[in-house]
Design an enzyme around this catalytic site. Structure first.
Site, PDB file in Angstrom:
ATOM      1  CG  ASP A  10      -1.816   1.108   1.387  1.00  0.00           C
ATOM      2  OD1 ASP A  10      -1.648   2.122   0.667  1.00  0.00           O
ATOM      3  OD2 ASP A  10      -2.725   1.017   2.225  1.00  0.00           O
ATOM      4  CB  ILE A  11       1.403   3.958  -2.466  1.00  0.00           C
ATOM      5  CG1 ILE A  11       2.629   4.796  -2.835  1.00  0.00           C
ATOM      6  CG2 ILE A  11       0.130   4.778  -2.466  1.00  0.00           C
ATOM      7  CD1 ILE A  11       2.645   5.256  -4.280  1.00  0.00           C
ATOM      8  CG  ASN A  24      -9.994  13.115 -10.542  1.00  0.00           C
ATOM      9  OD1 ASN A  24     -10.177  14.327 -10.410  1.00  0.00           O
ATOM     10  ND2 ASN A  24     -10.415  12.243  -9.632  1.00  0.00           N
ATOM     11  N   GLY A  32      -9.437   4.357  -5.740  1.00  0.00           N
ATOM     12  CA  GLY A  32      -8.097   3.814  -5.917  1.00  0.00           C
ATOM     13  C   GLY A  32      -7.044   4.441  -5.022  1.00  0.00           C
ATOM     14  CB  VAL A  33      -3.520   5.466  -5.724  1.00  0.00           C
ATOM     15  CG1 VAL A  33      -2.363   6.021  -4.931  1.00  0.00           C
ATOM     16  CG2 VAL A  33      -3.091   4.190  -6.391  1.00  0.00           C
ATOM     17  CG  ASP A  34      -7.225  10.773  -5.969  1.00  0.00           C
ATOM     18  OD1 ASP A  34      -6.591  11.440  -5.133  1.00  0.00           O
ATOM     19  OD2 ASP A  34      -7.991  11.275  -6.827  1.00  0.00           O
ATOM     20  CB  THR A 123      -2.276  -0.023 -14.175  1.00  0.00           C
ATOM     21  OG1 THR A 123      -2.024   0.138 -12.762  1.00  0.00           O
ATOM     22  CG2 THR A 123      -1.049   0.359 -14.966  1.00  0.00           C
ATOM     23  N   GLY A 124      -5.408   1.235 -13.089  1.00  0.00           N
ATOM     24  CA  GLY A 124      -6.597   0.834 -12.331  1.00  0.00           C
ATOM     25  C   GLY A 124      -7.851   1.288 -13.056  1.00  0.00           C
ATOM     26  CE1 TYR A 126      -9.417   8.113 -14.823  1.00  0.00           C
ATOM     27  CE2 TYR A 126      -7.228   9.040 -14.998  1.00  0.00           C
ATOM     28  CZ  TYR A 126      -8.566   9.184 -14.669  1.00  0.00           C
ATOM     29  OH  TYR A 126      -9.029  10.388 -14.210  1.00  0.00           O
TER      30      TYR A 126
HETATM   31  N1  AR6 Z   1      -1.295   1.535  -3.002  1.00  0.00           N
HETATM   32  C1  AR6 Z   1      -0.672   1.216  -4.165  1.00  0.00           C
HETATM   33  N2  AR6 Z   1      -1.330   0.952  -5.303  1.00  0.00           N
HETATM   34  C2  AR6 Z   1      -2.683   1.027  -5.277  1.00  0.00           C
HETATM   35  C3  AR6 Z   1      -3.407   1.360  -4.112  1.00  0.00           C
HETATM   36  C4  AR6 Z   1      -2.655   1.629  -2.936  1.00  0.00           C
HETATM   37  N3  AR6 Z   1      -3.232   1.967  -1.786  1.00  0.00           N
HETATM   38  N4  AR6 Z   1      -4.726   1.355  -4.414  1.00  0.00           N
HETATM   39  C5  AR6 Z   1      -4.838   1.013  -5.722  1.00  0.00           C
HETATM   40  N5  AR6 Z   1      -3.611   0.802  -6.241  1.00  0.00           N
HETATM   41  P1  AR6 Z   1      -6.068   3.767  -9.716  1.00  0.00           P
HETATM   42  P2  AR6 Z   1      -5.744   5.237 -12.243  1.00  0.00           P
HETATM   43  C6  AR6 Z   1      -3.217   0.425  -7.619  1.00  0.00           C
HETATM   44  O1  AR6 Z   1      -7.413   3.328 -10.105  1.00  0.00           O
HETATM   45  O2  AR6 Z   1      -5.916   3.989 -13.029  1.00  0.00           O
HETATM   46  C7  AR6 Z   1      -9.149   7.530  -9.105  1.00  0.00           C
HETATM   47  O3  AR6 Z   1     -10.514   7.519  -8.832  1.00  0.00           O
HETATM   48  C8  AR6 Z   1      -4.265  -0.152  -8.512  1.00  0.00           C
HETATM   49  O4  AR6 Z   1      -4.374  -1.546  -8.294  1.00  0.00           O
HETATM   50  O5  AR6 Z   1      -5.849   4.229  -8.335  1.00  0.00           O
HETATM   51  O6  AR6 Z   1      -4.612   6.167 -12.616  1.00  0.00           O
HETATM   52  C9  AR6 Z   1      -8.627   8.905  -9.463  1.00  0.00           C
HETATM   53  O7  AR6 Z   1      -9.311   9.924  -8.769  1.00  0.00           O
HETATM   54  C10 AR6 Z   1      -3.706   0.166  -9.898  1.00  0.00           C
HETATM   55  O8  AR6 Z   1      -2.736  -0.800 -10.301  1.00  0.00           O
HETATM   56  O9  AR6 Z   1      -5.540   4.993 -10.668  1.00  0.00           O
HETATM   57  C11 AR6 Z   1      -8.883   8.971 -10.933  1.00  0.00           C
HETATM   58  O10 AR6 Z   1     -10.214   9.333 -11.210  1.00  0.00           O
HETATM   59  C12 AR6 Z   1      -2.966   1.491  -9.688  1.00  0.00           C
HETATM   60  O11 AR6 Z   1      -2.833   1.626  -8.277  1.00  0.00           O
HETATM   61  C13 AR6 Z   1      -8.659   7.550 -11.388  1.00  0.00           C
HETATM   62  O12 AR6 Z   1      -8.897   6.743 -10.244  1.00  0.00           O
HETATM   63  C14 AR6 Z   1      -3.688   2.706 -10.243  1.00  0.00           C
HETATM   64  O13 AR6 Z   1      -5.083   2.576 -10.051  1.00  0.00           O
HETATM   65  C15 AR6 Z   1      -7.227   7.312 -11.811  1.00  0.00           C
HETATM   66  O14 AR6 Z   1      -7.110   6.013 -12.328  1.00  0.00           O
END
Ligand code: AR6
Length: 169
Positions: A10-11, A24, A32-34, A123-124, A126
């Site tokens: 977890d980051i 975003n 997600g991470v955000d 990669t999540g 998006y």
């Molecule tokens: N720690 C590390 N990696 C993570 C964590 C975490 N806590 N949580 C998810 N991931 P995403 P995007 C991974 O969807 O694709 C948001 O709603 C996840 O498995 O977080 O750039 C924003 O507000 C994936 O591999 O980001 C935007 O609207 C990676 O992090 C949108 O999502 C990225 O997934 C951005 O989408």
């Protein structure tokens, strides 16, 4: 030389100078991470994002760019927010994904950050294919001239960890 390290986890649990957020354009949070960063980092991060929106980022942060705020209660000094491209089958948006990594490292250099944790941007939600996202992430960090000493990719699951391991070797 920048050292690239891989961690599965977890980051928001990392101790580094800067944590990169896959945000975003609104900078006002999401899933997600955000979502995880804002939850664990507390309201100070959102407060600074709102100020940016009230100032020079009135229309939001464009895709491929990066901006820094406090890291609030995270074990870091800064969060660097970047906006990844939404994956498209018909358009090649990889230059925008390259730009996310490059611009985040540029911000890190401006701040004097020496250790930076990145998620696998786009990669999540998006939809970017993990293997390709990993290849672009690793190649871009290798090609970028930066004073950052450690780039730590923090991969949420084993599949992502394995994709980054193959990209690295
Ligand atoms: N720690 C590390 N990696 C993570 C964590 C975490 N806590 N949580 C998810 N991931 P995403 P995007 C991974 O969807 O694709 C948001 O709603 C996840 O498995 O977080 O750039 C924003 O507000 C994936 O591999 O980001 C935007 O609207 C990676 O992090 C949108 O999502 C990225 O997934 C951005 O989408």
């Amino acid at each position: 030389m920048t050292r690239i390290t891989l961690v599965q986890g977890d980051i928001t649990r990392q101790s580094v100078d800067a944590i990169v957020n896959a945000a975003n354009s609104s900078l006002l949070g999401g899933g997600g991470v955000d979502g995880a960063i804002h939850r664990r980092g507390g309201p100070a991060i959102l407060a600074e994002c709102r100020k940016l929106r009230a100032g020079h980022l009135g229309r939001g942060l464009p895709t491929g760019q990066a901006v820094a705020t406090t890291a609030g209660e995270l074990d870091a000094r800064w969060v660097i927010h970047t906006v990844g491209p939404v994956y498209s089958q018909s358009l090649d948006r990889s230059e925008l994904l390259v730009s996310c990594y490059r611009e985040s490292l540029r911000r890190a250099d401006e701040l004097g950050a020496r250790t930076v944790a990145f998620p696998a941007i786009s990669t999540g939600v998006y939809g970017w294919p993990m293997d390709d996202g990993a290849r672009i992430a690793v190649a871009t960090v290798r090609e970028t001239d930066t004073a950052v000493e450690e780039v730590r990719f923090v991969l949420f699951d084993e599949r992502a960890y394995e994709a980054f391991t193959s990209a690295l070797t």
